[in-house]
Design a protein around this motif. Sequence first.
Motif, PDB file in Angstrom:
ATOM      1  N   ARG A   1      11.893   7.643  -1.197  1.00 57.34           N
ATOM      2  CA  ARG A   1      10.342   7.705  -0.157  1.00 57.34           C
ATOM      3  C   ARG A   1      10.189   6.709   0.529  1.00 57.34           C
ATOM      4  NH1 ARG A   1       6.244  11.835  -0.914  1.00 57.34           N
ATOM      5  NH2 ARG A   1       5.819  10.745   1.349  1.00 57.34           N
ATOM      6  N   LEU A   2      10.141   5.475  -0.122  1.00 61.36           N
ATOM      7  CA  LEU A   2      10.160   4.374  -0.033  1.00 61.36           C
ATOM      8  C   LEU A   2      11.747   3.904   1.287  1.00 61.36           C
ATOM      9  CD1 LEU A   2       8.785   2.295  -2.110  1.00 61.36           C
ATOM     10  CD2 LEU A   2       7.553   2.864  -0.652  1.00 61.36           C
ATOM     11  N   VAL A   3      12.592   4.496   0.879  1.00 66.53           N
ATOM     12  CA  VAL A   3      13.499   4.211   2.601  1.00 66.53           C
ATOM     13  C   VAL A   3      13.396   4.916   3.602  1.00 66.53           C
ATOM     14  CG1 VAL A   3      16.401   4.237   1.847  1.00 66.53           C
ATOM     15  CG2 VAL A   3      15.766   3.205   0.046  1.00 66.53           C
ATOM     16  N   LEU A   4      13.093   6.004   3.171  1.00 65.86           N
ATOM     17  CA  LEU A   4      13.303   7.369   4.204  1.00 65.86           C
ATOM     18  C   LEU A   4      11.704   7.077   5.050  1.00 65.86           C
ATOM     19  CD1 LEU A   4      13.579  10.054   5.762  1.00 65.86           C
ATOM     20  CD2 LEU A   4      12.059  11.330   3.684  1.00 65.86           C
ATOM     21  N   GLU A   5      10.816   6.534   4.205  1.00 61.29           N
ATOM     22  CA  GLU A   5       9.703   6.105   5.268  1.00 61.29           C
ATOM     23  C   GLU A   5       9.748   4.687   6.085  1.00 61.29           C
ATOM     24  OE1 GLU A   5       5.769   7.780   4.344  1.00 61.29           O
ATOM     25  OE2 GLU A   5       6.865   9.141   3.022  1.00 61.29           O
TER      26      GLU A   5
ATOM     27  N   GLY B   1      12.888   2.560   6.757  1.00 64.46           N
ATOM     28  CA  GLY B   1      14.372   2.607   7.318  1.00 64.46           C
ATOM     29  C   GLY B   1      14.835   1.140   6.332  1.00 64.46           C
ATOM     30  N   ALA B   2      14.232   0.792   5.837  1.00 61.61           N
ATOM     31  CA  ALA B   2      15.387  -0.190   4.725  1.00 61.61           C
ATOM     32  C   ALA B   2      15.682   0.752   3.907  1.00 61.61           C
ATOM     33  CB  ALA B   2      14.331  -1.146   4.669  1.00 61.61           C
ATOM     34  N   SER B   3      17.211  -0.263   3.918  1.00 64.06           N
ATOM     35  CA  SER B   3      18.296  -0.213   2.044  1.00 64.06           C
ATOM     36  C   SER B   3      17.255  -0.038   1.671  1.00 64.06           C
ATOM     37  CB  SER B   3      19.310  -1.189   3.199  1.00 64.06           C
ATOM     38  OG  SER B   3      18.815  -2.189   2.658  1.00 64.06           O
ATOM     39  N   LEU B   4      17.745   0.880   1.024  1.00 69.43           N
ATOM     40  CA  LEU B   4      18.044   0.690  -0.696  1.00 69.43           C
ATOM     41  C   LEU B   4      17.449  -0.326  -1.729  1.00 69.43           C
ATOM     42  CD1 LEU B   4      17.178   2.737  -3.301  1.00 69.43           C
ATOM     43  CD2 LEU B   4      19.239   2.128  -4.153  1.00 69.43           C
ATOM     44  N   GLU B   5      18.526  -1.493  -1.400  1.00 67.68           N
ATOM     45  CA  GLU B   5      18.879  -2.983  -1.498  1.00 67.68           C
ATOM     46  C   GLU B   5      17.393  -4.112  -1.059  1.00 67.68           C
ATOM     47  OE1 GLU B   5      21.409  -6.933  -2.205  1.00 67.68           O
ATOM     48  OE2 GLU B   5      22.327  -5.327  -1.119  1.00 67.68           O
ATOM     49  N   GLN B   6      17.204  -3.464   0.456  1.00 67.12           N
ATOM     50  CA  GLN B   6      16.507  -4.583   0.724  1.00 67.12           C
ATOM     51  C   GLN B   6      14.948  -3.958   0.183  1.00 67.12           C
ATOM     52  OE1 GLN B   6      16.570  -2.706   4.744  1.00 67.12           O
ATOM     53  NE2 GLN B   6      18.026  -4.621   5.369  1.00 67.12           N
ATOM     54  N   VAL B   7      14.419  -2.629  -0.236  1.00 66.95           N
ATOM     55  CA  VAL B   7      13.284  -2.367  -0.717  1.00 66.95           C
ATOM     56  C   VAL B   7      13.044  -2.582  -2.023  1.00 66.95           C
ATOM     57  CG1 VAL B   7      12.490  -0.328  -1.291  1.00 66.95           C
ATOM     58  CG2 VAL B   7      13.097   0.179   0.872  1.00 66.95           C
ATOM     59  N   CYS B   8      13.921  -2.055  -3.037  1.00 67.24           N
ATOM     60  CA  CYS B   8      14.250  -2.804  -4.414  1.00 67.24           C
ATOM     61  C   CYS B   8      14.286  -4.714  -4.475  1.00 67.24           C
ATOM     62  CB  CYS B   8      15.318  -2.669  -5.055  1.00 67.24           C
ATOM     63  SG  CYS B   8      15.736  -0.674  -5.025  1.00 67.24           S
ATOM     64  N   HIS B   9      14.552  -5.089  -3.721  1.00 65.75           N
ATOM     65  CA  HIS B   9      14.128  -6.559  -3.260  1.00 65.75           C
ATOM     66  C   HIS B   9      13.179  -6.783  -3.286  1.00 65.75           C
ATOM     67  CE1 HIS B   9      14.403 -11.072  -1.851  1.00 65.75           C
ATOM     68  NE2 HIS B   9      15.435 -10.802  -3.007  1.00 65.75           N
ATOM     69  N   ARG B  10      12.528  -6.597  -2.294  1.00 58.74           N
ATOM     70  CA  ARG B  10      10.937  -6.326  -1.595  1.00 58.74           C
ATOM     71  C   ARG B  10       9.934  -6.426  -3.037  1.00 58.74           C
ATOM     72  NH1 ARG B  10       7.686 -10.267   0.908  1.00 58.74           N
ATOM     73  NH2 ARG B  10       6.272  -9.500   2.019  1.00 58.74           N
ATOM     74  N   LEU B  11      10.348  -5.267  -3.403  1.00 65.79           N
ATOM     75  CA  LEU B  11       8.997  -4.952  -4.454  1.00 65.79           C
ATOM     76  C   LEU B  11       9.634  -6.005  -5.463  1.00 65.79           C
ATOM     77  CD1 LEU B  11      10.107  -0.832  -5.414  1.00 65.79           C
ATOM     78  CD2 LEU B  11       8.158  -1.694  -3.798  1.00 65.79           C
ATOM     79  N   SER B  12      10.339  -7.049  -5.791  1.00 69.69           N
ATOM     80  CA  SER B  12       9.745  -7.708  -6.686  1.00 69.69           C
ATOM     81  C   SER B  12       9.789  -9.158  -5.819  1.00 69.69           C
ATOM     82  CB  SER B  12      11.647  -8.264  -7.051  1.00 69.69           C
ATOM     83  OG  SER B  12      12.040  -8.506  -6.723  1.00 69.69           O
ATOM     84  N   THR B  13       9.380  -9.176  -5.211  1.00 68.14           N
ATOM     85  CA  THR B  13       8.186 -10.031  -4.143  1.00 68.14           C
ATOM     86  C   THR B  13       6.866 -10.056  -4.481  1.00 68.14           C
ATOM     87  OG1 THR B  13       8.567  -9.570  -2.123  1.00 68.14           O
ATOM     88  CG2 THR B  13      10.279 -10.581  -2.695  1.00 68.14           C
TER      89      THR B  13
ATOM     90  N   ALA C   1       1.024  -1.243   0.097  1.00 70.12           N
ATOM     91  CA  ALA C   1       0.406  -0.167   0.073  1.00 70.12           C
ATOM     92  C   ALA C   1       1.029   1.765   0.280  1.00 70.12           C
ATOM     93  CB  ALA C   1      -1.041  -0.184   1.052  1.00 70.12           C
ATOM     94  N   LEU C   2       1.690   1.115   0.491  1.00 69.97           N
ATOM     95  CA  LEU C   2       2.617   2.102   0.948  1.00 69.97           C
ATOM     96  C   LEU C   2       3.579   2.646  -0.782  1.00 69.97           C
ATOM     97  CD1 LEU C   2       4.033   4.683   2.398  1.00 69.97           C
ATOM     98  CD2 LEU C   2       6.159   3.276   3.471  1.00 69.97           C
ATOM     99  N   ALA C   3       4.127   1.423  -0.929  1.00 65.82           N
ATOM    100  CA  ALA C   3       4.957   1.449  -2.449  1.00 65.82           C
ATOM    101  C   ALA C   3       4.028   2.416  -3.106  1.00 65.82           C
ATOM    102  CB  ALA C   3       5.426   0.335  -2.579  1.00 65.82           C
ATOM    103  N   ARG C   4       2.773   1.612  -3.503  1.00 63.00           N
ATOM    104  CA  ARG C   4       1.392   2.832  -4.446  1.00 63.00           C
ATOM    105  C   ARG C   4       1.321   3.229  -4.227  1.00 63.00           C
ATOM    106  NH1 ARG C   4      -1.081  -0.604  -8.206  1.00 63.00           N
ATOM    107  NH2 ARG C   4      -0.751  -2.979  -8.000  1.00 63.00           N
ATOM    108  N   GLU C   5       1.147   3.937  -3.114  1.00 60.54           N
ATOM    109  CA  GLU C   5       0.799   5.476  -2.255  1.00 60.54           C
ATOM    110  C   GLU C   5       1.346   6.499  -2.747  1.00 60.54           C
ATOM    111  OE1 GLU C   5      -0.651   7.923   2.065  1.00 60.54           O
ATOM    112  OE2 GLU C   5      -0.229   5.861   1.274  1.00 60.54           O
ATOM    113  N   ARG C   6       3.028   5.957  -2.927  1.00 56.66           N
ATOM    114  CA  ARG C   6       4.565   6.575  -3.265  1.00 56.66           C
ATOM    115  C   ARG C   6       4.505   6.359  -4.319  1.00 56.66           C
ATOM    116  NH1 ARG C   6       2.575   9.516   0.757  1.00 56.66           N
ATOM    117  NH2 ARG C   6       3.384   8.645   2.856  1.00 56.66           N
TER     118      ARG C   6
END
Length: 473
Positions: free
Chosen positions: A297-301, A303-315, A286-291
């Motif tokens: 923004r996703l890293v900032l909100e 607190g995860a790393s850029l790699e963690q955010v990118c990897h999670r988006l792919s799942t 929901a946050l990814a769609r909203e942003r």
Amino acid sequence: MRQKVFAGHAVRRLREKFNLKQTELAARLQVSPSYINQIESNQRPLTAPVLIAISRAFGVDITTFGAEDLDRIVADLRESAADPMFRDLDLGLQDMKAVANLSPAFAHAFLRMHVALRRTAEWRASLDDMLTAGGDGADEAKLIPYEEVRDYFHYIDNYVDDLDRAAEALAERLGVLAGSDPAGVFAEHLSRVRGVRVEVGAADPGAPLSALDARTKRLVLSGALSPQARAFRLAATIAQLEQADLVEGQLARAAFRSPTAREIARLALFNYVAGALILPYSRFRALARERRHDLDRLVLETGASLEQVCHRLSTLQRPGARGVPFYFAKVDRAGNITKRHSATRFQFARHGGACPVWNVHQAFEAGGQTLVQIGEMPDGVRYLCLARAITVPTLRYGQAPRAYALGLGCEVSFADDMIYADGLDLKAAPAARLGVSCRICPRRDCDLRAFPPLDRDIRTDPAVRGVIPFEIL
């Protein structure tokens, strides 16, 4: 235009699973036996009413009847068929589509056998060097289990439902992604529920990143870990202690060929749970769609790393609640793809280097900026390709820094969901002409081609020298 769904193999397997004849299946679905025969032979696509009837009659998820997996199988078959050993067989695209449609299990077996054959050939080719150097070929052998595990995640869209839901349920109870500090929450949970004492050691370059002593219930984390990495190691420890049974069930169903592959997959599945704990599915989706998938923004909100955010988006491919289908890759300076996942039709090379036109290679010189590229693969599908370089800090003087480029992308049909598409003319803007790898790329006029395609002849002319020193016939 919606893509027609030809899934005769899936219907046939479902029928055989319930030990039904075609006439009996037709009666259950209230269609004619000849229609079932045409569906199973891929002469007719599955219509929406038939898909709904299958779902009601057998309680199966109709989203599993999509064609994405078959697209990947065809692409992998094309790459394998480019091997010179098959040159005289004239294997065409329609042949590969027929195999993928009628018997995907056979296609998987062929791909598995071809990988093993290539590794054997490579090992034999390097035998003289190994004997001279006194080596035993162990490094080459280790590659096979890693490829098996990569293929496992590749063909399940990098999404494991029971593990993801279990992680989300725990994250909801703990209040993760609701303004809390995940590392602190995880440490408190380990102490209160599992009796594990968490300690942070010195920033010793030679010490392990984390070490769990099951006997004394003591977890020591390296003082060199970033807050994001510390949270991940804590989450992985929770996964190891609380989700072992679910992980073992996944491993049993996957039926890996070697104990090494099984061990690699076990570690990967624990890491999967860790990522799902840090970024629980529904809240993060929901946050990814909203942003609009603004990575900063996703890293900032979160607190995860850029790699963690990118990897999670792919799942984010949960049936009934799918996110934007992304590919994700992590590439080192030498062009080695150290991580690769794809919920799209975007294909990564199984052998050899990645396409030099792909913007991940330019990310290392971009000073931490996010590069945006419209790329078109040989099949005509266009992608919005993002790339950004990251650097892992060194722990001591003289240590070589580790730099990587992260690649994240989706088909341009999802551009409205991407902030990075704002201001781009997706129809008129020229697209970078991408390929899987030079060895199977059909493009004849690419100035960045490293070597000829394996399935085409070439011609050289001593009197004429172009940018590429050969002509592809």
